[in-house]
Design an enzyme around this catalytic site. Structure first.
Site, PDB file in Angstrom:
ATOM      1  N   SER A  52     -29.786   6.064  18.849  1.00 19.34           N
ATOM      2  CA  SER A  52     -28.935   5.982  17.667  1.00 19.34           C
ATOM      3  C   SER A  52     -29.209   7.182  16.757  1.00 19.34           C
ATOM      4  CB  SER A  52     -29.166   4.641  16.963  1.00 19.34           C
ATOM      5  OG  SER A  52     -28.210   4.411  15.961  1.00 19.34           O
ATOM      6  N   ASP A 101     -27.579   6.584  23.345  1.00 21.04           N
ATOM      7  CA  ASP A 101     -26.467   6.279  22.444  1.00 21.04           C
ATOM      8  C   ASP A 101     -26.650   6.980  21.090  1.00 21.04           C
ATOM      9  OD1 ASP A 101     -23.999   5.127  22.717  1.00 21.04           O
ATOM     10  OD2 ASP A 101     -24.570   3.162  21.950  1.00 21.04           O
ATOM     11  N   HIS A 137     -24.537  -1.103  21.585  1.00 19.41           N
ATOM     12  CA  HIS A 137     -25.404  -0.074  21.032  1.00 19.41           C
ATOM     13  C   HIS A 137     -26.863  -0.512  20.914  1.00 19.41           C
ATOM     14  CE1 HIS A 137     -26.272   3.486  18.649  1.00 19.41           C
ATOM     15  NE2 HIS A 137     -26.733   2.747  17.655  1.00 19.41           N
TER      16      HIS A 137
END
Length: 319
Positions: A143, A170, A246
């Site tokens: 992230s 991600d 996610h």
């Protein structure tokens, strides 16, 4: 410091590896200074969670630094950390902050400081027969931690050690194209990242989808894995895990208010284990290929000869 251990089960990269593992917590310099003496090892700049092959395994192992996602705890990645460690890697997961605003500069600086600490400090906290091979050092982030990892690899932070491989799990660079958080990493110029190392970008199939109308998607279009991979140069690879979200690589049970929030903020798959094992497996395969020179598993996954627990909707390589 505290530790826990687990026994290895299998050799497939998507399963637990051949090494028994332990998980070690190391306090930061701020906490450790209260009880320090002249003989106390140099503590790290930030608290660390270290996953490693157990003492009885012995040997020299490549090292992976794993940067956590926005306002997440490093402990939420414990199962992923142990999965990777069980295949013969030392995984360093710092807690970069507890509270953070939109600017990621401080966490990039902290990640650089942790990298610089490794040469002098890491060995003092490991069992005597577990030795880090810092000439085989990989950097990963999830992230916003993925954004920080790319920023660090792009030399937006000064490090004394050289990274040999980069992994974005991600990665996210803000809310939308034109709404990047500082410091911006994406340039929107294809193949503009001058990284000088192999790169793997992992995406989630559900990351672009809103969980509910009150919150934006967790990996919005325009600032997500697709955009990061588009700016990579060779050698690079891109995997997207279908039907998972996610945060689906986190532990099965993430506790506390933050832990409960991980189930509410992002669109999720049916369970976390398949996504986590799939990501753990391709991380292991990628590091075996580019740190150890063994491309067997990565090529088998690419050709569909080694099947992940979750389906990859995208598998692409830049060569």
């Amino acid at each position: 410091m505290s530790s826990s251990s687990t026994r290895s089960l299998a050799t497939n990269v998507f399963d637990t590896g051949n090494y028994s593992t332990s998980l070690l917590r190391v306090e930061s310099a701020t906490v450790a200074s209260c009880n320090s003496t002249n003989s106390t090892p140099l503590p790290p700049p930030k608290p660390l969670l270290i996953g490693m092959p157990s003492d009885d395994a012995g040997g020299e192992f490549p090292v992976l630094i794993l940067l956590h996602g926005y306002v997440l705890l490093n402990s939420f990645y414990s199962q992923l950390i142990l999965h990777v460690a069980s295949h013969g890697f030392i995984v360093i997961a710092p807690q970069l902050y507890n509270v953070a605003g939109p600017d990621a500069t401080a966490e990039i600086t902290s990640a650089a400081a942790i990298t610089n600490w490794l040469s002098e400090g890491l060995g003092h906290f490991l069992p005597p027969h577990v030795r880090p091979n810092l000439s085989k050092l990989a950097l990963a982030g999830h992230s916003r931690g993925g954004k920080a990892a790319f920023a660090l690899a792009l030399k937006k932070g000064a490090t004394t050690l050289k990274y040999s491989a980069l992994i974005g799990v991600d990665p996210v660079d803000g809310m939308d194209k034109g709404k990047q958080t500082p410091p911006p990493v994406l340039t929107y110029i294809p193949h503009s990242f001058d990284l000088g190392m192999p790169v793997m970008v992992i995406g989630s199939g559900l990351g672009e989808i809103k969980k509910n109308p009150l919150f934006p998607p967790c990996a919005p279009k325009g600032v997500n894995h697709k955009d990061f991979f588009n700016e990579c140069r060779t050698p690079a690879c891109h995997f997207v895990v279908k039907d998972y979200g996610h945060l689906d690589m986190l532990d099965d049970d993430t506790k506390g208010i933050r832990g409960k929030a991980t189930y509410c903020l992002c669109k999720n798959g049916k369970s976390r284990e398949p996504m986590r094992r799939s990501i753990g497996g391709i991380i292991v395969a990628f590091m075996k290929a580019y740190l150890d020179g063994d491309i067997t598993d990565l090529m088998a996954i690419r050709k569909g000869q080694e099947t992940a627990p979750a389906e990859f909707e995208t598998v692409e390589f830049l060569e």
